[in-house]
Structure formats: structure tokens, C-alpha cells
Design a protein around this motif. Structure first.
Motif, PDB file in Angstrom:
ATOM      1  N   PHE C 111      -6.419   8.067   3.847  1.00  0.00           N
ATOM      2  CA  PHE C 111      -6.243   7.528   2.510  1.00  0.00           C
ATOM      3  C   PHE C 111      -7.582   8.172   1.661  1.00  0.00           C
ATOM      4  O   PHE C 111      -8.555   7.463   1.785  1.00  0.00           O
ATOM      5  N   PRO C 114      -6.894   7.392  -4.691  1.00  0.00           N
ATOM      6  CA  PRO C 114      -5.480   7.467  -4.962  1.00  0.00           C
ATOM      7  C   PRO C 114      -5.045   8.494  -6.145  1.00  0.00           C
ATOM      8  O   PRO C 114      -3.917   8.275  -6.681  1.00  0.00           O
ATOM      9  N   THR C 115      -5.543   9.775  -6.147  1.00  0.00           N
ATOM     10  CA  THR C 115      -5.212  10.782  -6.856  1.00  0.00           C
ATOM     11  C   THR C 115      -4.781  11.975  -6.119  1.00  0.00           C
ATOM     12  O   THR C 115      -5.588  12.341  -5.174  1.00  0.00           O
ATOM     13  N   ASN C 118      -7.999  14.039  -5.336  1.00  0.00           N
ATOM     14  CA  ASN C 118      -8.795  13.585  -4.283  1.00  0.00           C
ATOM     15  C   ASN C 118      -8.172  13.959  -2.940  1.00  0.00           C
ATOM     16  O   ASN C 118      -8.980  14.504  -2.084  1.00  0.00           O
ATOM     17  N   SER C 270       0.924  12.760  -3.313  1.00  0.00           N
ATOM     18  CA  SER C 270       0.414  11.794  -4.053  1.00  0.00           C
ATOM     19  C   SER C 270       1.705  11.545  -5.065  1.00  0.00           C
ATOM     20  O   SER C 270       2.860  11.530  -4.546  1.00  0.00           O
ATOM     21  N   LYS C 271       1.511  11.563  -6.290  1.00  0.00           N
ATOM     22  CA  LYS C 271       2.520  11.163  -7.421  1.00  0.00           C
ATOM     23  C   LYS C 271       3.456  10.325  -6.985  1.00  0.00           C
ATOM     24  O   LYS C 271       3.294   9.231  -7.134  1.00  0.00           O
ATOM     25  N   TYR C 276       6.427   3.912  -7.589  1.00  0.00           N
ATOM     26  CA  TYR C 276       6.409   2.946  -8.680  1.00  0.00           C
ATOM     27  C   TYR C 276       5.308   3.596  -9.848  1.00  0.00           C
ATOM     28  O   TYR C 276       5.199   2.921 -10.877  1.00  0.00           O
ATOM     29  N   GLY C 277       4.919   4.692  -9.508  1.00  0.00           N
ATOM     30  CA  GLY C 277       3.940   5.429 -10.542  1.00  0.00           C
ATOM     31  C   GLY C 277       2.647   4.844 -10.361  1.00  0.00           C
ATOM     32  O   GLY C 277       1.838   5.171 -11.252  1.00  0.00           O
ATOM     33  N   LEU C 278       2.398   3.804  -9.517  1.00  0.00           N
ATOM     34  CA  LEU C 278       0.972   3.677  -9.128  1.00  0.00           C
ATOM     35  C   LEU C 278       0.308   4.584  -8.298  1.00  0.00           C
ATOM     36  O   LEU C 278       0.481   5.360  -7.392  1.00  0.00           O
ATOM     37  N   PRO C 279      -1.029   4.536  -8.562  1.00  0.00           N
ATOM     38  CA  PRO C 279      -1.886   5.762  -8.087  1.00  0.00           C
ATOM     39  C   PRO C 279      -1.996   5.569  -6.711  1.00  0.00           C
ATOM     40  O   PRO C 279      -2.586   4.511  -6.080  1.00  0.00           O
ATOM     41  N   MET C 280      -1.927   6.468  -6.089  1.00  0.00           N
ATOM     42  CA  MET C 280      -1.850   6.449  -4.130  1.00  0.00           C
ATOM     43  C   MET C 280      -1.843   7.882  -3.822  1.00  0.00           C
ATOM     44  O   MET C 280      -1.118   8.829  -4.585  1.00  0.00           O
ATOM     45  N   PHE C 301     -10.899   3.294  -4.566  1.00  0.00           N
ATOM     46  CA  PHE C 301      -9.501   2.687  -4.683  1.00  0.00           C
ATOM     47  C   PHE C 301      -8.567   3.424  -3.548  1.00  0.00           C
ATOM     48  O   PHE C 301      -7.425   3.723  -3.753  1.00  0.00           O
ATOM     49  N   ARG C 302      -9.269   3.644  -2.462  1.00  0.00           N
ATOM     50  CA  ARG C 302      -8.362   4.192  -1.341  1.00  0.00           C
ATOM     51  C   ARG C 302      -7.319   3.386  -1.073  1.00  0.00           C
ATOM     52  O   ARG C 302      -6.390   3.634  -0.477  1.00  0.00           O
ATOM     53  N   ASN C 304      -5.338   0.907  -2.595  1.00  0.00           N
ATOM     54  CA  ASN C 304      -4.623   0.310  -3.650  1.00  0.00           C
ATOM     55  C   ASN C 304      -3.318  -0.465  -3.073  1.00  0.00           C
ATOM     56  O   ASN C 304      -2.198   0.275  -3.104  1.00  0.00           O
ATOM     57  N   PRO C 306      -0.955  -2.777  -3.976  1.00  0.00           N
ATOM     58  CA  PRO C 306       0.099  -2.930  -4.383  1.00  0.00           C
ATOM     59  C   PRO C 306       0.753  -1.488  -4.416  1.00  0.00           C
ATOM     60  O   PRO C 306       2.098  -1.645  -4.312  1.00  0.00           O
TER      61      PRO C 306
END
Lengths: 422, 422, 422, 422
Positions: C111, C114-115, C118, C270-271, C276-280, C301-302, C304, C306
Motif C-alpha cells: 500500500f 492512495p494515488t 504514489n 489505483s483509480k 467507489y472513487g475513494l483514493p487507494m 494515507f496508506r 484508507n 473506507p
């Protein structure tokens, strides 16, 4: 021989492991004249390597020697930094009158320090300063020097590894015929330039050798050079011709690019420019590129006046008319004919040859063969060396002043070395 | 003078704007001998710049000249690549016997190409190769050369800007007394090294001049140099002493670091090593560092044999005993006394002086004063130049061989120039 | 509309000029569901851009929404650094069981933050650390991210210029069909690798997108990818597939490289991984490459959580069987048929199309046409964007979950926009 | 405990070795609320690490939770690229009204991607673009992120080594009190700037944390920050304050630099800006610096709208008046008093403390002690971590919302852990 080996000991004990030519030619040399070197035991060798192109007029050419001795005897300025001297003026005037003007060149002359790598460093610095871009395109198997800037545009992985830092800002493109004619010239290069998404940072300049000496005597065709010059013009990149090894008449004309009819923006010269093997180098560029501030590039030995003296004498002796060019081309045909015969006789070994003027390469399918040929040639009294990324090419750079029978003698020895290493 | 100016025109029309010394000394020089240069109109100048340190034995010293003429006349090898020659052997043996052994040094000798910047490039490459690290620490106001690797450890912003690419892998540290004694020596440097969070990438090496010539004649104290050597040892960094300008006796001993009693891992020499102003350079290093592969660093003019001949003659003439060192220290006292008098007389101008051996700087509070002093000195027949980041220091590098009365004459002229620019 | 424009003012006055999509779609959006976005004035738009590939399952898919709300309501850990949590475990187990194992992959999961950029930075760092080499090969028109490491392997000159420093250590090679089939695949790349004199520093890795989204929807053929994988194996370079935009089912299979039957050494996701469109983001690599030290790469934010929850729900909902893959391929045929018809009707405008799965590009001879099509489509209620180095391609990335009639509606609108911009 | 360990196995088998916090806190966490984390076995831990500063308002604060759930339930836009949304507008207006305007700041707001390292990359890119210079000065023990640009201005050697390429264009300067007060502030830095021969390439910017969290809770004095701001102004360098960890009220005021009365040119925010632990980041800069072209820097998750919703709610809840600031300062005094007592009791262990607001560090002479304290604290139910280059500092970042008795409880546990590791 035992005696010689004993006497070489200081080289073994004191000189760094980095030494190289002395390993292939393990003699202690003492005298030199024309095409010949003599070791301290009196053995004489025919020199077809000629200082890696630094001795186009042979060793210690008498006319230059006379001029040099006179200058030294009368206490002419030896070390002149970049002061104006009468020796420098004579050189500049002669270079202008015999080299630049007859060829329609109005380039400015910079003395960047007396070695080829200095001339290349100055050329790269100037190109980047003028264009405000970092990238410089070089070609596969290019050789431009050992200092960090020049090394970054040099292809050889072994040399590059010596840098100890990643080499950046250089991008290699395929030299002429690199992909065996299977790809249209400059297809890749131009596509990268025209595509804003290619990932190639816009280059400040392209640096090229018309014949790659160290890279294996790879000869660029005149039309390829013309297309490259056009590409540089269209894409606003400076064209730097590194004529350090192939200039000063090695391929026929004074500059190796004359045959192609192109005018480089920047030209580097060194090696044979002093004519006597003395350290000297020039960086030439179009007047509009002369944006240097005074002293922005400097160096202690920019003003090696004895070299200016021999350089002037060399220009007077060899470049006052077209004699040298014609003779070189004729001698080149003699070499080519001999190599053609060797190649035909050793067709089964995959022998081939290539070259231009008096720069020639003899190639073999077996990579180790070139080294064996050179070693045997040395035993037979001929100095030749390998080149190319795998040292797979026997490289011939005889003095331009070699007489036909000297060439004949050397080529016969070479043929014998090839025969005896089959 | 009008005539001369007319005749300099080829310099104006053909030579690049990068030329510099010729601007401050606008004459065309023709002859040189000892401490004197003569222009083509017969004016004679006393030379206290001495080729920026390349002419420690003066112009065209007769003993060296004789050896050089003999060698050239008998067709000794001029250009020898890195082949073994009798001239190279004589140099190596003499250098070993008169320089290395008496000082307890067992360093290997590399011929990296005949200029200072080549010697520095080779030193940096080797240090990075040995240590497998990229960073090299240099000092404020350091000057190490103009090729890309050397330029990255050079301080001068004007020179650095000429690179055209960001200069990386070099980190500056404060030279001795840089912060006016307000900070303990190496406090910052050592703290960076010992703190794993400091952001300093572990350096491969430190490169230092014992006296910074171009940087303004900044003299490092012996104890500072010893502390630096200790720091390098403790932190496993190679110590490179760039002795290009201050070596060959300029500060007294052959090497400038002898006084401090340190033994650098790597030493660069050039400028006065040939003794005659001929291009030559050496990179010396401890035997254990000799990890070069054959040919990993090379260059066309590594084997400038005429320079080996004069270098050997110079060692024989000046370094067979301690005479030169003693004489230099004595002459240095003579210079110091004169400068002290000048400084006392011009205390209100904030005049000061510093130096060691025969390398001296005369400083002024007003930055433009130094240039005016040099200009006036030239009119009065004395060649001196400015140095320092703001060209604020008049730099004196008279030949070590200057006689007391020659020094006296030059120092008197200097005093007059100072007076007349007040 | 006037009202909306007035209300957008804080965007104009406070948000940086760097904003971009909001310029082409000048509405203030409020609600989103499935394929639709609704602005605050109640206008509804069909979204065929889908968060640039971050919303493969559409906006706010109900099953994921339910899981997310439940998790948040019961105060599951939201921010978990890289601590072990039940949400992370559920994700890891599900990812292993539904993604890795069924495809025979034993990759480790990192991880990296979250982008996408990264994930790419971590991949590049790891590759260089493992191979102890700096160079990474990327492809023409590649897009890998905006942070300095990722940007250096991104092709777009406009984005690259934003770096403010020269971008180094990346070398571009031609993507599949870059030279219109006139050159044999990898001819140039392999020649550079096998030639020790080519000037290419040996690469640590190759980074590739199987379909270049930002670069213009350029589709690599399966055989080209296989040849690339073979090349990497033969030359000991890691193969990094950047599947950030084309992974998570965009081209059919979960990974876009499955169709080619290759196994990358490193994979970035990623993406759409959170669904759900949440950063990961994830960086996957073969177990043998897991040479990281604990904490050697980190980030706030590794963890995240949710996103882990929705990611797990997405895998369960869409990847428990082959339904999604089959449906995507079927929907892709529907899109292809529609594009084929548009292209045939606008043959005179040089219209063409290309794509795979549900990633498609509509191209025009006239570079400005694509922008006009997108602008008109927006007026007609359809969100599509341009891509390619000259923004010359209309890019379609509809949600994989779009129903046939939604696709039909959007494609009809697109056709109308093409017609009306002719 | 055995059960838990068995259940962690997917972390051991599948997750990369790079994971770190989970090693010191080997539990699987499930729920979180306020200052507490609960593992899946029901054990509850007091969290004084608070997401490394990302959870200034504690875990899942109810007001923010309500706003988030509402937004998600009504299908507000989740993923919005950089489109205008009502959630983004509400955030921008609230940030302007509650944060910027009351502090007299007119900075533009950029959404650079949702992590701290993205915000720093954007800041560095912008500074270099504006100033057309490459060098950025950072400070000893700085921490700015893990992507290549941010890593080059980060001090930690262990993190830096992960880059796999030399990190360039960053120059470290001593942070406040780095040399124990033995050197005048900025003596070295300013000397380098004013000396044209110093070797420091003119910096585009200086990046600084007012309190270095990762670096060991090193607190810069207000006067040092003011002097730095003055230095930046005088030398035309942008001042970037990285307020990612210390902003959002951690030290009292919303921005950590308010106390010093300075106005940075560029400010980075992340971690606690969303208030709920959701990924979000901002880069703020003076309007005149907003020279970005549209889309010159981009990123998929710039528009994490759920984070905008919680960020807006957090500003409304905590920053509508000065209550949070006052409370933080009061709580800080409570912590300081407790640390002072611990330090006094463990004077023989060389215990000390430092901090500001609610960021505190407890230091020991013995480097291993901090790790032992953290390990023991964990056993006792308190989460704290080490920081500093040698992990020699116990770092306390309790939620700003911790009640006095929660602080009291944690500090008592800490005191016990210190006692029991003596």
C-alpha cells in the motif's frame, strides 16, 4: 627482450593500472620519424595507428620540427594563457586564410584547452547556453571524451561506467546504417521531435562524428549527414560535428564533413591540428553563437604556443593547396584495394572492411580475431589497434604522409597477420 | 601603440569573446625569458602571474630548454599516447626518486590527459568508483576546472552558470576561516556526517586546495588541514588535494600539503609539473585505490613526451635537494614584508594581505580597487591579476626563480600602482 | 445558467489556475449515481469519462455504498496508517482469493499511498533498489503521474515542463505501432541493449501501459506485450505494468495484461480499485522483489480503510465470477460497432477509432475536431474528454456497469456531436 | 493473543515487508472513536499518535461523521476529478471565510492530489517554475514525503536510500538550534548566498517545517522563523512552509506559523485538513505565484468530495472561533507539566522534552530507550511512536480533542512505561 622487460619495471610498479596501449605494444619506445617508431633496443615498427589520429603528418615531420626548434631557440613565448602572441596571431591568420575562408566558413575560433575532451565540453556548454536546453543527442557508438560532459554523450558502456555517477542529459540515436538499413533514416528521431508526447526533452544540439573511429570505423553517408543537418535546422538544434579524429585531412578534405556539403554550427578539432602531436584543440562556431562572457570557460593550457607554431607550419606545408586532399584519396584507394583483397581471401571468416580517406576498418565475424590480428601484426613490426564496442575491428590510421611503398609494406604485414591468425 | 592595436585585429575578428587575459594586457607578446615577457613592439613586462602558476621556474628556463631542444632534435618520441617511452620512464623514475620516496609516499601515478581539469575529472571518477557513492564535498571558493565534473565542485557562480545544466553531486562546505573564526572548524560538516537525518548523502571524497588561488588566495592553516584529514579518515571519505596551482613548490615544499604533515589519498598535479609551461598533468593515489581497468579513462595527449623531458629536467634542476624550498620561503618573506608595508600605508583603504610561500594576495575594502591596481601595474610594466569571487584580490604568483632584485622591482611597481589608484 | 455562473465565483477567485476539467464542463455538480451526474440546477449528464477510469462501476454503486455506510456508522477504523485492521484483512483476503490466486499470481501487496503516482513512485524505487541501476525505459506517450519520479517516465512535454528541473533516468522507446508498422518491434530497443557501445545505460526496468489512456487510447497488441515481456526476461529488466487506468476490468479481464498471457514483475493499481472513487492504490510485485526495509517507503494515507471496505465489496460484487469480464467485452463490441458507423460516415474527416474492452478513442485528421466534439457533446448532456499529445482523440471510458441503452444513448449523442461539428 | 497472531497471517504472507506501524502494534484493529482504538479481541488502546497527525479531532468525530453519512446517503458526488461541485464550493468558501480571511491571507488554493507528498511536489514544481531555478533549500532532519521530488528535500538517510537514484537539487541547512546555539542563526546560509563563489546554486525556494515531527519534534523559535522569512525576502527565494503535520491546529493556531507572524509564499496542508482521516491535501500560494497552466499538474483524486464535506464540517465545528486554539494551548500546558515531571524524575537517564501546542517529544540520552518506552506503553494500552533520525524521541500527538482526563490517563501510562524501562 628480457632486458627490455626488466627495464619496463617502473611502468609496472609505479604507473596506474589504467594504462592501456603499452600493454598491447610492450616495448619502450625511444625515437620516432615519419611512419616509424623505434624502441630502445633498436627494433623499428611501422606505425599505422599514428597517435590515434594525432599524427596525420607522421612523427616529427621535418618542416614542423624546424619551425618548432627555431621558435623554442629564440625564446618565443611558450606558455601564453589566452594572451595575444605573435604565434597565436600567425596561427589564426593562417587558419583563416587556408582553412576557413577557402571553405566559405566564418566561424569564430575558441581555444578551449588543449585536449579533445575540453573542446567537446566547451561545445556542449555553449550549445546549452545558447539554446537554454539541457538535452544533447548523440549517436550509438559515439566517442567524444572522458570528462563528465563528454562522457555523457559517449556510447561505450565500459567507459561510461567509469563516471561513478549516472550520466544524464544525453540521448542516443541510431547512427547511419545502425539498423542495417531496415529503418528509414531519422524515422525514430524525427517522430520523437514532432510528437509532443514522445518523452524526448527538446535537444539543444546534436553531436556527431562523420566517421566513428573509436566506435568501429563506422562511416556516415553524405546523404545521411545532409539529412541530419536538415533535421537540425528544422528543429532548431545546433549541429556539432566532432572532427577531432576525422578532421585535419584524415578523410581527404580538411574537414571530414566537406564531402557532404554541410556547414556545422559547431566544430571541434584537436589531435592533428598541431601537426606535431602537441596538445592543442579548437572549438569553432558560427559568429551568432559567440555568446560567451570573457573567461566564462577557461583553462591553463589554452595558449600552448609551440603547438600554434607547428600548427601554422602544418597548414602552410599541407593545406596551401589541394595536394594533401588528392593524395589522401589516392592513398585511400590503395588501402581499400588491399583490404578488399584480404576480405575476399578471408570471406569464410566473415572478413569485411569499411572506411573513407585514410581511416579504415577491417572486420571479422569472430570478435576475438581482430585482437589476434593486432597482436600478430605487432610481432611482425606493425602497430595497429582494435576499435568498436567489442574491439572487433582492426583500425587503420596510417599517416597521411605515408609513401605508397610504406603503405604497401604495412598492408602486406597486415595481410600476413590475418593469414596467420586464421 | 596604434600599430599594435591594428595588428591585434585577427584576435578581435576571429577569436571568440571568451578570451580574457588578453583584454587586461592588450599587447601581442613575442618573447619570454625568466621573469620577463616582451611584446612585439619591444616593451618588456615583469611577469608576476607566471602562467597562473604554470611557470614556477619562469619562462623558458635554460636547463629545461636545452633538454627539450636536444630531445626534439634527436627525434625522440613526441606523441606517445600511453605507450612506454624512455622519456616517460625517466620522468617516472625521477619523480619517484626525487619527489615520492623522499616524502614517504607510495602513490601510483596516472597520466589522465595533460590539463588540470582532466586530472580532477580522473580523481573524481576514481573516488566515486572506489567508494560507490556520488557526492563529493568541496569548499567555498574552490576552483577545480571547467569540464562538467570539475565544474560541479567549483564555487564561482559565473563559471558554474556556463555549464548550461544543473551541477549536481557536489556539496560546498566552509573553507578555513570562511566564517571569520566565529564557528568551530568542521562543526557543521561533522554534524551533517554524524546525523543520519541531516540530508547529506554520504560523500565519496573531499576535494580541497591548501591555498585557494582563484578563490582569492585563501590560506588553510595546517591544523585545519590536519583536522580535515582526520575527518576524512573517520568518515571513510577520500581526501583529494588539488595541488595543481599550489604544488610544484609554489608554497615552499614540492607539495603544498607537506607543511601540514598530511598524506592525501589522491593528489592532482598539473600547471608547473612540466616546468616549461607544456601541457601535462598527473593524478596520484594510494596503491590500494588503483582499481582502474586498463583504458577505463583515456585521452589522446596523455603521453606528451616533450613535457616529460622538461619535467624530468625540472625535477633534477630544482628538487634534487631542499634548495628550492628554502629559497621560496626566503623569497616569500621578502614579498610578505613588502606587502605588509603597502598594507600599513593603505590601512585607511582597508588594505590587507595573505599568502604562503610565493603565493600572495593583496586585498582592499573597495572591490574595484584590485582591478584598478592591476590595470595601473600593467601600464607600469608589471603583470598581475585579480582573483576572488568579486575579483577583489590582487594575486601575486612570481616565478620561484625570481631574483631578490626582480622581486624588489615588481613589488616597488606594485606599491606605486597601489599609491596611484588610491 | 446565469445563476450557476455567479455561483461558481469562488472557483474563479480562490482556486488555482491549474484546475482543468471544470473549464470544459462549467457546471457545479451535486449528485451522482451510476452513469449520471447532476448539477445543482438539476441538469443531468451522462458520464462517459467515469473519473478518468476511477469509476468503473459507476458513481456511488449501491452495494458498495451500503458497505461503506455500514462501516462508517459502526465506527470502523477510518484512518489506519499501515496498521493491521479487519477492513484491510478482508480486502487482502478477498484480493488474494478473487484476483491473485485465480490468475496464478503470487505477488506481494504494497500500500504505497492512495494515488496512482504514489504507486508508480514505489514501483520505480523498488525496481532501482533491486537492480541497482537508475535507468527506466518508458514508452512514447506514456502517462504515469505527476510527482517527480513518475513524471520522468511520462511523455507529455507540457506536463514534463512543469517539473522545473531536467527529468532524468528515463528513456523513451517506441510504443506498439508508433512508427506505423514500418519498423520491426523492439528492433531499436534490443539493438541498444545488445550493443555495449550504444550509449543506453542498462535499464533497471521497463514501465508500460497495455493501453495508453492519456496518450490517446493507443492499444498494444498482445504479441507486442509478449515480446516485451520476453525482452525484459532476456535482458534482466523488471517489467512494470502500470494498470492504474486499464486495470480493474476496464479492458475486460481484471488486469489488462491477462489477455496477453504475461506476468509482470511489478503491477500498479489505483483509480477503480476502491470501486467507489475513494483514493487507494496498490503496488504488486513478485515475492522475490520484496526487498523493502520496514518503513523504507511510507505515507500517511496508506490505510484508507473506507476504501478497503468498498474495494472488498467491489471485488465480491463484480469479480467473484467471470460475469463482469464477459459483459465488458460485449459492451465493448456495442461501442465498437457504433464508432465504426461514425467513422464510416465521417470518412472524409479522416475519422478513425481504436480501443479495447470499454476504453475507446475516436480520432480525427483535424486536431481541433476532438475538442469541438467534446464541447458539443457536453452541451448535449454527455461528458467525454480528449486525450493524446495534441488532444486529438475523443476518449470514451463509460462505466463498465452502463446498461446497453445507456451506452446507446451516449453513443447517439456522440454521433450527433460529431455530425454537428463537421 | 495467540488467536490474534494466527489471524494476522494474511498480513505476513501477502503484505509487503515495507509495512511498519503494524509491527510495533501487532494487533488487528477494528473500531475507533475519539482517542480510542479497539482491536478485534476487544482490547482498547488510547491513541496518542492520532494517525501521525492526521486525526487532530480524534477518530470518527460525530459531527463530521454525520455530515459524511448524510452526503454519502444522498448520493453527493464522491469522485469529482477537479470538477466544480457543491461540496468543493462549500469547502472553498468555508476555508476562505474561517481560515484565510481572518488571518489576512489571500492565497490561492490548489488541490494537488490527496496526499502530503503530492502537495509538496506541487509546491516544489511551482517554486521552480516561477523562479526558473532548480535548487531548493531544506533543513536538517526535514521530512517532506516519499515521492522523488519530496524525498530529495527530506533528510533521513534511510528513506533517501530508497530512492535508488542520487537525490539532487536539494541542499540542507541547519535547522534552528541544530548546532546547539554555538553558531549564529543563518550565518552559514547567508554567507553562501552573498558570496558569488560559495558554490551554492541560487535557490528557488526554502522549504521548512516550523516543528519537525518526523525529525524528532524539533521546534523552531518564532524569531528564527522570522529571520528565515526575512532571508527569503532579501534573497528572492520563496518561503514554503510545509504545515502538513503541524498545521490544522496542532500547535495552537490553525497554521503553525501564525505564532511567528510570518506569511509564507507557499503553504502545504494535508493530514488533518479533512478532519476525518480521509485523504486530502492543499497547496496554497500567493496569487502572484499562480502561474500554472490549466492541467499542468493533475491527479485522479484531487476531488475527493467526501473529504471536502468532512473538512468543511471540521472548519465549522472547530475553527469558527478561537476556542480550539485556546484549548490546545491549555492542553499543551498539561502535557508539558507531565513531561517536565517525568524528565525531572529521570534526569539521570538524560531525559528531556520539547514541543509546542500538542506536539511533544520526550528524549533520552540512551537511543534505544525511546523504543522500549513505546513498546512498554503499547503493552499498557497506549499508542505512541518514536521519531528522530535515530528513533531516539518518544513523540506525542494526542488528538486536540482529548479531554483532560484522557490526557491525564495517557500521560500516567507514559510515565509508568518510562519508569518500567529504566
Amino acid at each position: 627482450m628480457t632486458i627490455t622487460e626488466a627495464e619496463t619495471s617502473v611502468f609496472d610498479t609505479l604507473e596506474s593500472q589504467v594504462r592501456s596501449y603499452c600493454r598491447g605494444w610492450p616495448r619502450v619506445f625511444e625515437y620516432a620519424h615519419g611512419c616509424r617508431l623505434q624502441d630502445e633496443d633498436g627494433h623499428v615498427y611501422l606505425d599505422f595507428f599514428a597517435g590515434a589520429g594525432a599524427l596525420n603528418y607522421g612523427h616529427n615531420p621535418p618542416v614542423l620540427k624546424r619551425a618548432l626548434l627555431d621558435y623554442l631557440e629564440r625564446d618565443g613565448v611558450t606558455h601564453g594563457l589566452d594572451m595575444s602572441t605573435t604565434a597565436k596571431r600567425a596561427f589564426l591568420e593562417t587558419f583563416r586564410d587556408l582553412v576557413l575562408r577557402p571553405r566559405g566558413l566564418d566561424h569564430k575560433v575558441m581555444f578551449p584547452g588543449p585536449t579533445g575532451t575540453n573542446a567537446v565540453e566547451a561545445a556542449l556548454k555553449l550549445a546549452r547556453k545558447v539554446k537554454r536546453r539541457e538535452t544533447v543527442v548523440s549517436f550509438t557508438n559515439a566517442f567524444h571524451g572522458m570528462s563528465l560532459g563528454a562522457l555523457a554523450v559517449t556510447g561505450n558502456a565500459f567507459k561510461r561506467a567509469g563516471a561513478g555517477v549516472p550520466l544524464v542529459h544525453g540521448v542516443p540515436m541510431p547512427f547511419d546504417n545502425y539498423l542495417d538499413g531496415r529503418v528509414e533514416d531519422f524515422l525514430w528521431f524525427e517522430r520523437l521531435l514532432e510528437d509532443r508526447g514522445s518523452g524526448l526533452s527538446r535537444p539543444a544540439a546534436v553531436i556527431v562524428e562523420t566517421v566513428q573511429g573509436e566506435g568501429g570505423v563506422n562511416v556516415a553517408r553524405a546523404e545521411w549527414l545532409r539529412a541530419l543537418a536538415g533535421l537540425c535546422r528544422r528543429w532548431d538544434m545546433l549541429l556539432i560535428v566532432d572532427d577531432i579524429q576525422m578532421g585535419c585531412g584524415r578523410t581527404g578534405g580538411f574537414f571530414s564533413f566537406e564531402e557532404a556539403g554541410i556547414v556545422p554550427d559547431v566544430i571541434t578539432l584537436s589531435k592533428s591540428i598541431s601537426g606535431y602531436g602537441l596538445p592543442m584543440a579548437l572549438t569553432l562556431f558560427r559568429p551568432g553563437l559567440d555568446v560567451w562572457e570573457p573567461g566564462e570557460h577557461n583553462g591553463t593550457f589554452r595558449g600552448n604556443n609551440p603547438a600554434f607554431v607547428t600548427a601554422t607550419a602544418a597548414l602552410d606545408a599541407y593545406w596551401a593547396d589541394s595536394g594533401t586532399e588528392k593524395q589522401t584519396l589516392a592513398r585511400g584507394e590503395q588501402v581499400e584495394a588491399a583490404l578488399d583483397e584480404i576480405a575476399r581471401e578471408h570471406r569464410r571468416s566473415g572478413a569485411g572492411y569499411r572506411g573513407r580517406g585514410l581511416a579504415w576498418g577491417l572486420t571479422f565475424a569472430d570478435a576475438g580475431r581482430a585482437a589476434r590480428v593486432c597482436a600478430r601484426a605487432f610481432e611482425l613490426g606493425l602497430l595497429v589497434e582494435t576499435s568498436g564496442p567489442g574491439n572487433e575491428v582492426v583500425k587503420l590510421l596510417p599517416p597521411l604522409t605515408a609513401a605508397p611503398d610504406e603503405l604497401e609494406e604495412g598492408l602486406r604485414t597486415l595481410a600476413r597477420a590475418v593469414d596467420e591468425t586464421a
